[in-house]
Design a protein around this motif. Structure first.
Motif, PDB file in Angstrom:
ATOM      1  N   UNK A 238      29.414  33.216  42.220  1.00 46.37           N
ATOM      2  CA  UNK A 238      29.009  34.303  41.322  1.00 46.37           C
ATOM      3  C   UNK A 238      29.797  35.588  41.622  1.00 46.37           C
ATOM      4  N   UNK A 239      31.007  35.417  42.159  1.00 47.04           N
ATOM      5  CA  UNK A 239      31.878  36.588  42.298  1.00 47.04           C
ATOM      6  C   UNK A 239      32.370  36.964  40.904  1.00 47.04           C
ATOM      7  N   UNK A 240      32.518  38.271  40.663  1.00 47.86           N
ATOM      8  CA  UNK A 240      33.104  38.723  39.413  1.00 47.86           C
ATOM      9  C   UNK A 240      32.084  38.972  38.321  1.00 47.86           C
ATOM     10  N   UNK A 241      32.606  39.186  37.129  1.00 46.83           N
ATOM     11  CA  UNK A 241      31.781  39.636  36.010  1.00 46.83           C
ATOM     12  C   UNK A 241      32.537  39.336  34.718  1.00 46.83           C
ATOM     13  N   UNK A 242      31.990  39.776  33.629  1.00 46.75           N
ATOM     14  CA  UNK A 242      32.695  39.634  32.352  1.00 46.75           C
ATOM     15  C   UNK A 242      34.051  40.350  32.417  1.00 46.75           C
ATOM     16  N   UNK A 243      34.155  41.329  33.285  1.00 49.64           N
ATOM     17  CA  UNK A 243      35.405  42.090  33.410  1.00 49.64           C
ATOM     18  C   UNK A 243      36.509  41.284  34.064  1.00 49.64           C
ATOM     19  N   UNK A 244      36.156  40.449  35.013  1.00 54.47           N
ATOM     20  CA  UNK A 244      37.182  39.731  35.769  1.00 54.47           C
ATOM     21  C   UNK A 244      37.278  38.262  35.345  1.00 54.47           C
ATOM     22  N   UNK A 245      36.286  37.803  34.582  1.00 53.79           N
ATOM     23  CA  UNK A 245      36.283  36.387  34.171  1.00 53.79           C
ATOM     24  C   UNK A 245      36.197  36.215  32.664  1.00 53.79           C
ATOM     25  N   UNK A 246      35.872  37.281  31.951  1.00 56.62           N
ATOM     26  CA  UNK A 246      35.700  37.188  30.498  1.00 56.62           C
ATOM     27  C   UNK A 246      34.309  36.666  30.157  1.00 56.62           C
ATOM     28  N   UNK A 247      33.953  36.783  28.879  1.00 52.06           N
ATOM     29  CA  UNK A 247      32.656  36.286  28.411  1.00 52.06           C
ATOM     30  C   UNK A 247      32.648  34.772  28.548  1.00 52.06           C
ATOM     31  N   UNK A 248      31.649  34.247  29.235  1.00 51.85           N
ATOM     32  CA  UNK A 248      31.546  32.800  29.516  1.00 51.85           C
ATOM     33  C   UNK A 248      32.848  32.246  30.113  1.00 51.85           C
ATOM     34  N   UNK A 249      33.446  33.028  30.997  1.00 45.87           N
ATOM     35  CA  UNK A 249      34.661  32.614  31.732  1.00 45.87           C
ATOM     36  C   UNK A 249      35.888  32.406  30.847  1.00 45.87           C
ATOM     37  N   UNK A 250      35.888  33.010  29.644  1.00 49.75           N
ATOM     38  CA  UNK A 250      36.999  32.714  28.719  1.00 49.75           C
ATOM     39  C   UNK A 250      38.324  33.365  29.147  1.00 49.75           C
ATOM     40  N   UNK A 251      38.296  34.308  30.135  1.00 48.35           N
ATOM     41  CA  UNK A 251      39.553  34.954  30.548  1.00 48.35           C
ATOM     42  C   UNK A 251      40.037  34.522  31.936  1.00 48.35           C
ATOM     43  N   UNK A 252      39.333  33.563  32.555  1.00 45.58           N
ATOM     44  CA  UNK A 252      39.744  33.193  33.927  1.00 45.58           C
ATOM     45  C   UNK A 252      41.169  32.638  33.972  1.00 45.58           C
ATOM     46  N   UNK A 253      41.635  32.116  32.855  1.00 43.22           N
ATOM     47  CA  UNK A 253      43.001  31.571  32.882  1.00 43.22           C
ATOM     48  C   UNK A 253      44.076  32.649  32.757  1.00 43.22           C
ATOM     49  N   UNK A 254      43.656  33.904  32.560  1.00 41.11           N
ATOM     50  CA  UNK A 254      44.647  34.988  32.450  1.00 41.11           C
ATOM     51  C   UNK A 254      44.492  36.085  33.504  1.00 41.11           C
ATOM     52  N   UNK A 255      43.291  36.248  34.046  1.00 42.08           N
ATOM     53  CA  UNK A 255      43.061  37.408  34.919  1.00 42.08           C
ATOM     54  C   UNK A 255      43.166  37.019  36.396  1.00 42.08           C
ATOM     55  N   UNK A 256      43.974  37.753  37.147  1.00 39.01           N
ATOM     56  CA  UNK A 256      44.085  37.558  38.588  1.00 39.01           C
ATOM     57  C   UNK A 256      44.929  36.350  38.948  1.00 39.01           C
ATOM     58  N   UNK A 257      46.121  36.574  39.528  1.00 37.31           N
ATOM     59  CA  UNK A 257      46.974  35.441  39.884  1.00 37.31           C
ATOM     60  C   UNK A 257      46.230  34.540  40.861  1.00 37.31           C
ATOM     61  N   UNK A 258      46.481  33.240  40.725  1.00 41.36           N
ATOM     62  CA  UNK A 258      45.692  32.261  41.476  1.00 41.36           C
ATOM     63  C   UNK A 258      46.558  31.420  42.403  1.00 41.36           C
ATOM     64  N   UNK A 259      45.907  30.837  43.411  1.00 42.10           N
ATOM     65  CA  UNK A 259      46.579  29.837  44.244  1.00 42.10           C
ATOM     66  C   UNK A 259      46.659  28.537  43.444  1.00 42.10           C
TER      67      UNK A 259
END
Ligand code: CA
Length: 550
Positions: A238-259
């Motif tokens: 439950x780290x993050x929020x709509x700001x860092x993950x998007x509504x229902x995680x819809x932005x996780x593929x764009x926000x924050x470079x990943x390993x």
């Protein structure tokens, strides 16, 4: 007559070239780039059992380790500018990369010189104007190369700074790995200096900054070791929020470079280039292992070079009369929350390592939990040099904490944070925050410094209860139990913004911060709408940016 010559000779030979017989201590300020405390043995994190930093750990054993040192803006140039000026980003003007600190504002060097120090900076600089206020400099061009790096040295043509080309005039190219070249250059300066003054040397390693190319001699270091993963690499919980993950995680593929391959535009799969693993078949574990091994091999190169400098100080008898500091310009994510790089105000990025050794006044093996910020470094170093904090500096000396081990009653109880560089490079939205002993409150306002420069991302607050959740896996902002805590922290954050002059309401982003301050249900609806828009606008805007960068 012979007798007098003898006396004079003895006098001169005891006034060593590195000044150990003068009243003031030498100051050796060693800073590497992106070295997170997770990768320092003395901090006792998950990598400590690998013994990544025996030399740095030894400095900690003989001195003091600060557990809660934070930067105010976790990115290279802003942190360096803050250390140099003793001012927050908004006041020194370096809010993002490419910022400049003119000679007359290089306060730390100016004041040290006035206090009778011979001043030098060697290695990574990463501020647009050369360190002209130092007596000597030999600095990398911009980011600098890992192999055969090019430096600009004092006395060379200033206009060619940043040119970064072998053929340019005014540059000097060294052979070998960057950490060895910087270590050699530091040693040379110490050996060749003629002054009887004490020295103030800033020795700045480029490593272990990306892309973590290590010296070939470390190829087998940790080769057969399985590097432990952070618990939250594969599950962001439950780290993050709509700001860092998007509504229902819809932005996780764009926000924050990943390993992992989560971020489709910026992940770390390319680290497998040159291995026999194809991009298509790469697993998170393979990427993580390769990433961490490269990173730790760079760290080892820094640690080994520090050992050489320390050996020299011991040989010349200057070791105990030299204040030795080890720090990094900010932390780094080594897979926590599936992040790489820095920028986020979560613990691994915001925390800086800070270790200091000076046996004359600092107790060996001591630790402090006091909250210290990088804005406090310059006042502290100057305090050791016998200089009162200049009025333009916003930080405060923590020398009393280092020497007594106690935190004075009037010492700050929180650290301030502001990451301005919305969505650039590693796709992190802009945010502000406050970190106290117990909590961290963040507002991701998701707007660029100037209107229209980048698309907005949804705004949201996040709260972490650090005593219960030190790894920040549970954003409790919406939990009614924390309503009072949120109110108190918001009012403190507002006060810090005023105190540090970071609340100019004419600035575009400050209007957005104001807009989302109370965060009504309507604001959440706005965030949902922005998230929906960002699903299409982000890939366009960010992909264009990453192409341009290459
Ligand atoms: Ca850095």
């Amino acid at each position: 007559m012979m007798f007098r010559i003898l006396i004079v000779t003895i006098l001169f030979s005891t006034i060593s070239i590195i000044g150990q017989n003068l009243d003031k201590p030498n100051i050796l300020f060693i800073m590497s780039d992106d070295h997170t405390s997770t990768a320092i043995g003395a901090y006792g994190g998950r990598l400590a059992s690998l013994n990544p930093t025996p030399t740095i750990d030894q400095i900690a054993k003989e001195g003091m380790l600060l557990e809660n040192t934070f930067c105010n803006n976790a990115i290279c140039s802003p942190s360096r500018a803050t250390i140099l000026t003793g001012q927050y980003s908004i006041v020194n003007g370096v809010t993002s990369l490419g910022g400049k600190v003119p000679k007359e504002q290089q306060y730390l060097a100016i004041e040290m010189k006035k206090a009778g120090y011979e001043t030098a900076v060697i290695g990574k600089w990463h501020l647009g104007i050369l360190p002209l206020a130092f007596d000597y400099y030999k600095v990398l061009h911009s980011q600098g190369a890992y192999f055969n790096p090019i430096f600009t040295e004092k006395g060379m043509l200033v206009k060619d700074f940043k040119a970064g080309k072998k053929t340019e005039k005014g540059t000097i190219q060294m052979e070998g790995h960057s950490s060895d070249c910087i270590g050699d250059s530091g040693l040379n300066w110490l050996k060749e200096r003629k002054s009887n003054q004490p020295f103030f040397l800033k020795l700045h390693f480029k490593a272990p900054h990306g892309p973590q190319d290590y010296a070939p001699r470390y190829e087998n270091y940790l080769a057969d070791v399985d590097i432990p993963e952070p618990e939250n690499l594969r599950d962001r919980k439950n780290n993050g929020s709509i700001a860092t993950r998007g509504y229902k995680d819809e932005l996780t593929k764009y926000i924050g470079s990943s390993v992992s391959n989560r971020n489709v535009l910026r992940n770390n799969i390319s680290i497998l280039r040159g291995t026999n693993i194809s991009k298509e078949e790469a697993t998170t574990s393979q990427i993580y292992q390769r990433f961490l091994k490269k990173y730790l091999r760079c760290v080892k190169g820094v640690d080994d070079n520090i050992a050489r400098v320390i050996d020299y100080l011991k040989e010349t008898g200057a070791y105990d009369n030299t204040i030795i500091i080890y720090t990094a310009d900010q932390g780094y994510y080594l897979g926590e929350h599936d992040f790489m790089d820095k920028r986020w105000a979560y613990e691994e990025g915001m925390r800086m390592p800070f270790i200091i050794r000076y046996p004359k006044t600092i107790k060996k093996g001591s630790r402090s939990k006091a909250i210290v910020e990088n804005v406090d470094f310059a006042p502290t170093l100057l305090d050791f040099a016998g200089v009162a904090t200049p009025s333009q500096m916003q930080g405060k000396s923590f020398r009393p904490i280092l020497e007594s081990g106690e935190t004075p009653n009037d010492w700050k109880t929180s650290a301030y944070y502001h990451y301005y560089l919305h969505l650039a490079h590693h796709h992190n939205p802009a945010h502000i925050g406050i970190r106290t002993d117990d909590y961290k409150l963040l507002l991701f306002y998701g707007a660029p410094e100037k209107e229209g420069k980048m698309p907005h991302t949804p705004a949201a607050w996040e709260l972490y209860d650090l005593k219960k959740d030190p790894t920040e896996d549970n954003n409790v902002y919406n939990n009614p139990k924390y309503k009072k805590v949120v109110m108190k922290l918001k009012s403190e954050l507002k006060q810090l913004r005023a105190n540090y002059k970071d609340n100019n309401d004419a600035l575009y982003y400050n209007k957005i911060i104001e807009e989302y301050w109370d965060y009504s249900p309507e604001d959440y609806q706005k965030a949902i709408a922005i998230s929906a828009k960002a699903v299409t606008s982000l890939p366009k805007a960010l992909d264009k940016k990453s192409k341009k960068k290459k």
